[in-house]
Design a protein around this motif. Sequence first.
Motif, mmCIF file in Angstrom:
data_model
loop_
_atom_site.group_PDB
_atom_site.id
_atom_site.type_symbol
_atom_site.label_atom_id
_atom_site.label_comp_id
_atom_site.label_asym_id
_atom_site.label_seq_id
_atom_site.Cartn_x
_atom_site.Cartn_y
_atom_site.Cartn_z
ATOM 1 N N GLY A 281 49.806 61.307 46.868
ATOM 2 C CA GLY A 281 49.754 60.194 45.950
ATOM 3 C C GLY A 281 48.310 60.437 45.094
ATOM 4 O O GLY A 281 48.126 60.402 44.053
ATOM 5 N N HIS A 282 47.403 60.650 46.208
ATOM 6 C CA HIS A 282 46.073 60.927 45.537
ATOM 7 C C HIS A 282 45.845 62.165 44.797
ATOM 8 O O HIS A 282 45.246 62.167 43.771
ATOM 9 C CB HIS A 282 45.175 61.043 46.888
ATOM 10 C CG HIS A 282 43.654 60.857 46.534
ATOM 11 N ND1 HIS A 282 43.015 61.974 47.282
ATOM 12 C CD2 HIS A 282 42.929 60.221 45.623
ATOM 13 C CE1 HIS A 282 41.778 61.543 46.789
ATOM 14 N NE2 HIS A 282 41.415 60.682 45.906
ATOM 15 N N ALA A 283 46.457 63.163 45.397
ATOM 16 C CA ALA A 283 46.398 64.459 44.221
ATOM 17 C C ALA A 283 47.317 64.271 42.893
ATOM 18 O O ALA A 283 46.965 64.873 42.068
ATOM 19 C CB ALA A 283 47.278 65.567 45.324
ATOM 20 N N GLU A 284 48.466 63.771 43.121
ATOM 21 C CA GLU A 284 49.108 63.398 41.793
ATOM 22 C C GLU A 284 48.198 62.664 40.906
ATOM 23 O O GLU A 284 48.052 62.841 39.675
ATOM 24 C CB GLU A 284 50.465 62.672 42.164
ATOM 25 C CG GLU A 284 51.456 63.381 42.858
ATOM 26 C CD GLU A 284 52.172 64.345 42.132
ATOM 27 O OE1 GLU A 284 52.866 63.795 41.008
ATOM 28 O OE2 GLU A 284 52.164 65.327 42.127
ATOM 29 N N PHE A 285 47.555 61.391 41.329
ATOM 30 C CA PHE A 285 46.572 60.883 40.663
ATOM 31 C C PHE A 285 45.323 61.709 40.055
ATOM 32 O O PHE A 285 45.085 61.445 38.775
ATOM 33 C CB PHE A 285 45.876 59.666 41.411
ATOM 34 C CG PHE A 285 45.203 58.819 40.698
ATOM 35 C CD1 PHE A 285 45.485 57.622 40.065
ATOM 36 C CD2 PHE A 285 43.729 58.862 40.750
ATOM 37 C CE1 PHE A 285 44.760 56.732 39.266
ATOM 38 C CE2 PHE A 285 42.677 57.887 39.989
ATOM 39 C CZ PHE A 285 43.315 57.197 39.156
ATOM 40 N N VAL A 286 44.982 62.455 40.662
ATOM 41 C CA VAL A 286 43.885 63.369 40.332
ATOM 42 C C VAL A 286 44.321 64.561 39.004
ATOM 43 O O VAL A 286 43.831 64.497 38.220
ATOM 44 C CB VAL A 286 43.248 64.164 41.363
ATOM 45 C CG1 VAL A 286 42.310 65.259 41.002
ATOM 46 C CG2 VAL A 286 42.452 63.079 42.427
ATOM 47 N N MET A 287 45.567 65.050 39.332
ATOM 48 C CA MET A 287 45.735 66.136 38.505
ATOM 49 C C MET A 287 46.011 65.649 37.267
ATOM 50 O O MET A 287 46.040 66.279 36.157
ATOM 51 C CB MET A 287 47.000 66.840 39.197
ATOM 52 C CG MET A 287 48.364 66.075 39.104
ATOM 53 S SD MET A 287 49.585 67.030 40.261
ATOM 54 C CE MET A 287 49.967 68.651 39.404
ATOM 55 N N ASP A 288 46.557 64.365 37.177
ATOM 56 C CA ASP A 288 46.731 63.669 35.888
ATOM 57 C C ASP A 288 45.555 62.972 35.413
ATOM 58 O O ASP A 288 45.227 62.882 34.130
ATOM 59 C CB ASP A 288 47.882 62.536 36.019
ATOM 60 C CG ASP A 288 49.282 63.376 36.101
ATOM 61 O OD1 ASP A 288 49.260 64.526 35.874
ATOM 62 O OD2 ASP A 288 50.322 62.637 36.557
ATOM 63 N N GLY A 289 44.732 62.671 36.341
ATOM 64 C CA GLY A 289 43.380 61.643 35.752
ATOM 65 C C GLY A 289 42.327 62.669 35.271
ATOM 66 O O GLY A 289 41.471 61.861 34.602
ATOM 67 N N VAL A 290 42.483 63.910 35.340
ATOM 68 C CA VAL A 290 41.322 64.688 34.839
ATOM 69 C C VAL A 290 41.291 64.568 33.247
ATOM 70 O O VAL A 290 40.459 64.552 32.607
ATOM 71 C CB VAL A 290 41.538 66.195 35.079
ATOM 72 C CG1 VAL A 290 40.919 66.219 36.683
ATOM 73 C CG2 VAL A 290 42.610 66.754 35.006
ATOM 74 N N VAL B 266 47.730 54.539 45.106
ATOM 75 C CA VAL B 266 46.516 55.035 44.396
ATOM 76 C C VAL B 266 46.153 54.437 43.098
ATOM 77 O O VAL B 266 45.033 53.756 42.976
ATOM 78 C CB VAL B 266 46.152 56.613 44.374
ATOM 79 C CG1 VAL B 266 44.785 56.967 43.792
ATOM 80 C CG2 VAL B 266 46.250 57.257 45.873
ATOM 81 N N ALA B 267 46.793 54.523 42.181
ATOM 82 C CA ALA B 267 46.570 53.817 40.883
ATOM 83 C C ALA B 267 46.506 52.464 40.878
ATOM 84 O O ALA B 267 45.659 51.833 40.210
ATOM 85 C CB ALA B 267 47.648 54.185 39.903
ATOM 86 N N GLY B 268 47.341 51.825 41.654
ATOM 87 C CA GLY B 268 47.155 50.321 41.959
ATOM 88 C C GLY B 268 45.760 49.931 42.536
ATOM 89 O O GLY B 268 45.108 48.905 41.795
ATOM 90 N N VAL B 269 45.419 50.469 43.393
ATOM 91 C CA VAL B 269 43.950 50.111 44.111
ATOM 92 C C VAL B 269 42.813 50.470 43.152
ATOM 93 O O VAL B 269 42.227 49.370 43.024
ATOM 94 C CB VAL B 269 43.970 50.834 45.470
ATOM 95 C CG1 VAL B 269 42.468 50.639 45.848
ATOM 96 C CG2 VAL B 269 44.914 50.279 46.523
ATOM 97 N N VAL B 270 43.083 51.707 42.627
ATOM 98 C CA VAL B 270 41.961 51.904 41.577
ATOM 99 C C VAL B 270 41.807 50.869 40.461
ATOM 100 O O VAL B 270 40.642 50.595 40.237
ATOM 101 C CB VAL B 270 42.035 53.518 40.939
ATOM 102 C CG1 VAL B 270 41.046 53.814 40.009
ATOM 103 C CG2 VAL B 270 41.610 54.348 42.429
ATOM 104 N N ASP B 271 42.873 50.657 39.956
ATOM 105 C CA ASP B 271 42.980 49.409 38.874
ATOM 106 C C ASP B 271 42.330 48.325 39.347
ATOM 107 O O ASP B 271 41.631 47.641 38.771
ATOM 108 C CB ASP B 271 44.415 49.250 38.429
ATOM 109 C CG ASP B 271 44.867 50.525 37.540
ATOM 110 O OD1 ASP B 271 44.092 51.201 37.098
ATOM 111 O OD2 ASP B 271 46.304 50.529 37.247
ATOM 112 N N ARG B 272 42.760 47.972 40.577
ATOM 113 C CA ARG B 272 41.908 46.603 40.888
ATOM 114 C C ARG B 272 40.637 46.524 41.724
ATOM 115 O O ARG B 272 39.994 45.560 41.231
ATOM 116 C CB ARG B 272 42.889 46.019 42.277
ATOM 117 C CG ARG B 272 44.356 45.836 41.699
ATOM 118 C CD ARG B 272 45.231 45.616 42.948
ATOM 119 N NE ARG B 272 46.580 45.001 42.798
ATOM 120 C CZ ARG B 272 47.688 45.656 42.218
ATOM 121 N NH1 ARG B 272 47.564 46.947 41.914
ATOM 122 N NH2 ARG B 272 48.580 44.982 42.071
ATOM 123 N N VAL B 273 40.199 47.854 42.059
ATOM 124 C CA VAL B 273 38.966 47.647 42.755
ATOM 125 C C VAL B 273 37.836 48.853 42.338
ATOM 126 O O VAL B 273 36.845 48.957 42.802
ATOM 127 C CB VAL B 273 38.847 47.632 44.301
ATOM 128 C CG1 VAL B 273 39.514 46.337 44.674
ATOM 129 C CG2 VAL B 273 39.528 48.738 44.620
#
Length: 357
Positions: A257-266, A315-322
């Motif tokens: 999930g972390h890798a998925e978040f990064v590949m879209d997050g760039v 990952v997205a949920g935690v990053v959004d929160r904190v």
Amino acid sequence: MADSLVDWDLAARTASRLAGAGPQTTRAEAAAVVDELHECAGTAVAHVEGLTGLTPAAGAPTPVTAVVDRPGWVRANTGGMAALLDPLTEALQEKSGSRPGAVARAVGGRATGLQAGGVLAFVSSKVLGQYEVFGTGGRLLLVAPNIVDAERKLGVDPHDFRLWVCLHEVTHQLQFTAFPWLRTYLESQVQEFVRVSDLDPAALRERLRDVVASLSDAVRGKPLEGDAPAGLMALVGDPAQQAVLDRVTAVMSLVEGHAEFVMDGVGPDVVPSVRTLRKRFGQRRKGVGPVDRVLRRLLGLEQKMQQYADGRHFVAGVVDRVGMQAFNTVWTSPGTLPRKEELTDPQRWVDRVITPY
């Protein structure tokens, strides 16, 4: 390796023979693909480190990128599987005090090796990239023919797609080089699996053979009859073993999930067609035909897709929160890894790990 649970040498030879070369390219085109994939892997490093805030640990080995064909991927993975499964079988034999005869081991290993080869041939035509955690370890594998095949079928920009794939795999590379304890943790879970297991090696061999035989039938297009084994998860039934599996599922969901978040997050500044890539690639993951779908179910690839989804949600949920910096607390120790039930409820992880501090 002929007397192990699986004759991995035979599996590798069989898979390499059945896999096929992939899409047609000229020698010049193939060389250009290899060069660009190496370049994209290098470019991805700065983007991944910038977005995640992570860097390799002091003394971490210099990452190696290998652009391989399908047989190259097969050889790497049979080595990794042997490194995991053979010690598991040996430990079970020592624990049970039973050991099959040499002839039984050789015959059983060859039979399962042939079947495993057919399954590996199928998977080798689908996988785009992989960071080797076990086996030789420490290599980033990019499967060039499959990347070219996918970008052609999806009708996407080749450079964008190649960089996008590299972002995902380089994220895995960074996870394990920034936090070497992750590999040790996964290896300890395999050892714990053995400790809590009372499965006789002969029974393990038979159950593994049933699963692989069903997969081999699916590769050949033979319809399922009755209640087919539920993929490799059919090998796990004991509650204590399931608890180990839940912990492994949680950490693998995190890293995927972390890798998925990064590949879209760039974002489109790095990969201009990132939204198109995500939409079309999501359709690809569903499988394109009945045999493909059956194999994905039996192999547990559908579960892997759920790992992508649950992990990305976490990952997205935690990053959004904190925020990203606080999210990186997840990599501190085994105790800060998400529990399986926290993957779909990120606030529970925040309350347990972040809020107390």
